[in-house]
Scaffold this active site. Structure first.
Site, PDB file in Angstrom:
ATOM      1  N   ASP A 390      34.639  40.882  41.984  1.00 44.17           N
ATOM      2  CA  ASP A 390      33.501  40.597  41.080  1.00 44.17           C
ATOM      3  C   ASP A 390      33.910  40.513  39.612  1.00 44.17           C
ATOM      4  OD1 ASP A 390      32.086  40.699  43.406  1.00 44.17           O
ATOM      5  OD2 ASP A 390      30.788  42.362  42.849  1.00 44.17           O
ATOM      6  N   ARG A 479      32.273  32.135  50.075  1.00 45.74           N
ATOM      7  CA  ARG A 479      31.407  32.498  51.196  1.00 45.74           C
ATOM      8  C   ARG A 479      29.973  32.583  50.692  1.00 45.74           C
ATOM      9  NH1 ARG A 479      31.990  38.926  52.492  1.00 45.74           N
ATOM     10  NH2 ARG A 479      32.210  39.724  50.364  1.00 45.74           N
TER      11      ARG A 479
END
Length: 574
Positions: A390, A479
């Site tokens: 992240d 994804r």
């Protein structure tokens, strides 16, 4: 944050009148046995008042028609001749009230919670929903506030801003990992707020399509405002308040060497301030123009937020390896992903140049954000974003990255914004032994959102530590974090460590039919598409389709990228 534009004017009323006429005609065409028309709106519109006919028309394209009709019908019943313009504004008003109730409920729930993680999640919700309210209120208050756009252009920007509102709401929901707490907030306000926001987006999308078909191109003129409230620019793409010298300055590629900063930050005391926070605290009230901060070389271990009131901040350093802003907050240490960011850019029109942003929590920290951005019309040039999981949180609104370096492991470019990364280096790092790498995780939750993540003319490569074992640790382009996840990789060089199937499922078959993943014109050994996934939502697109995701149409870049003072291309590289 910024004033937004709600479509108004006689021309719009006439056009929506045509919409009403068309939809009323359709409604008269046949009813189901249950007494509901084929489009789910109430029957027998020829017996309704003009106000209720307008409500029926306004609500017809929405996914949550019952919520729409319930919120607008009382207005029409009180005033049978209510105008379509007033109803259009009312759609925003009822949505604002719905979000306010959800925000108030999160505060009430927070008072009775003792668990620190749950309490933090509810506090995050209050902050996020306040951002949503501000976006919606600014939209309503800026009726007819720009002279540069056609009505259709305004609808496009409005859809972008509404997409940001949805992103804030979803971030709140994502943070509530306690089932009972989430259920309580959803049942007592947030579900209604999210449905109403989706409805607003659907209505604006439908009006935009109708305006296109009728070719309405009227410009509504009025007084201009500050750039980061309305994004108002002139025919050359510059804010109306820019002087001739400002324009020459921002047209130069040597902006760092020419600009005179309002504040100089230096750890050694040679500047006006020793911390970046202090320089931001000195942001003047009622600023007209830019607030320029020069951050001298050094490692600044501080957590920075450019708040929504601080618009038009331009921050530059001595280079992304010399001027570094760093932190170490992570999910492992009990922080929500939203709060792990070392640097958060919220105020609109934020520009950063020649600065490094890092989160040094390491792969063991799990979610650990180096840079979080929700600033609309923001740009980053010659910057680094270094982390692991992240790293770069492209949270909301329109963002542009050029000549940057972005490194990470799991979902390290993620969020739900209109983001385009151009001419940059994307470095995949070695993760923990139990992990596999996914470069992107885009979070679009509503199919009408304008959001998506576009990587154009970039290089995607492994770091040195990963290179020798690049075939042992699977690496994927992305994804689907959310149901309508949208990511486009185009004109980029993909190294051989990218898995042949290219993309990784999130969980089972989730979102595989509804996502939009596309590739166009890529090169390199990892760019071969003959063994890519066979999901319904994945495709290799042609040039005409890819054009939609270039900076011009996707970011409305012709309206603001020239303000940022650095090179860019609105279309294709080649």
């Amino acid at each position: 944050m910024k004033a937004k534009i709600v479509v108004v004017g006689i021309s719009l009323i006439l056009v929506v009148g045509v919409i009403i006429g068309v939809i009323v005609t359709v409604n008269r065409g046949g009813h189901s046995d249950s007494g509901v028309t084929n489009n789910g709106v109430s029957p027998a519109t020829d017996t309704l008042s003009s106000g209720m006919k307008a409500v029926t028309a306004i609500c017809s394209p929405t996914d949550y028609k019952e919520a729409c009709m319930n919120s607008l019908s009382p207005i029409a019943k009180q005033n049978s001749s209510v105008s379509t313009k007033d109803l259009f504004k009312a759609v925003f008003d009822v949505t604002i009230e719905g979000v306010k109730k959800a925000m108030e409920k999160s505060g009430t729930l927070g008072k009775g919670v003792t668990n620190s993680t749950q309490k933090m999640a509810l506090e995050d919700c209050q902050e996020l929903l306040q951002y949503a309210i501000h976006e919606l209120e600014a939209s309503v208050s800026s009726v007819g506030d720009s002279e540069m756009h056609t009505v259709n252009d305004r609808a496009d920007e409005l859809k972008s801003w509404l997409s940001a509102v949805i992103s804030y709401q979803q971030t709140c929901i994502d943070g509530l990992d306690h089932p009972e707490l989430k259920s309580a907030l959803m049942d007592q306000g947030l579900l209604n707020a999210t449905q109403l926001t989706s409805n607003v987006l659907a209505i604006v999308t439908e009006i935009s399509a109708i305006l296109n078909s009728f070719d309405v191109g009227t410009n509504f003129k009025s007084n201009s405002r500050r750039l980061l409230e309305t994004h108002g620019v002139d025919e050359q793409g510059f804010p109306s308040w820019f002087s001739a010298s400002d324009r020459r300055l921002l047209a130069s590629n040597q902006i760092n060497n020419m600009v005179k900063p309002n504040a100089v930050v230096a750890k050694d005391g040679s500047g006006q301030y020793k911390t970046i926070s202090a320089a931001l605290d000195a942001y003047p009230k009622n600023l007209v123009g830019r607030y320029v901060i020069y951050v001298k070389a050094g490692v600044y271990d501080e957590y920075i937020t450019v708040t929504k009131e601080k618009v038009n901040v331009y921050m530059y350093g001595d280079g992304p390896r010399k001027t570094i802003i760093t932190g170490s907050k992570s999910n492992r240490d009990g922080y929500s992903t939203f709060r792990t960011a070392t640097f958060s850019a919220i105020g609109n029109g934020f520009i950063a140049r020649s600065i490094g942003f890092s989160n040094r929590a390491g792969p063991e920290g799990h979610q650990a954000v180096a840079l979080r951005v929700q600033s609309d019309a923001s740009a980053f040039y010659n910057c680094r974003m270094d982390g692991y999981q992240d790293t770069l949180y492209v949270h909301a609104n329109r963002q542009f990255y050029r000549n940057c370096v972005i490194s990470g492991t799991v979902d390290f470019i993620f969020g739900d914004s209109n983001t385009l990364i151009q001419n940059s280096l994307i470095i995949v790092r070695k993760p923990m032994d139990s992990q596999q790498n996914t470069i992107t995780a885009q979070g679009r939750t509503d199919q009408r959102e304008t959001t998506g993540l576009v990587i154009q003319n970039c290089r995607i490569v492994p770091e040195a530590k990963l290179f020798q074992m690049r075939f042992k640790i699977p690496t994927y382009l992305g994804r689907p974090w959310k149901e309508f996840s949208r990511t486009v990789i185009m004109e980029s060089m993909l190294s051989d460590f990218i898995q042949p199937d290219g993309w990784l499922p999130w969980a089972g078959n989730f979102a595989l039919d509804t996502l939009y993943y596309a590739e166009y014109g890529n090169r390199g050994p990892g760019a071969k598409t003959d063994k890519r996934v066979n999901w319904k939502g994945y495709k290799v697109i042609n040039r005409a389709e890819a054009q939609k995701f270039t900076a011009g149409p996707f970011l409305l870049g012709s309206k603001w990228l020239s303000n940022t003072g650095s090179p860019y291309f609105l279309g294709f590289k080649r």
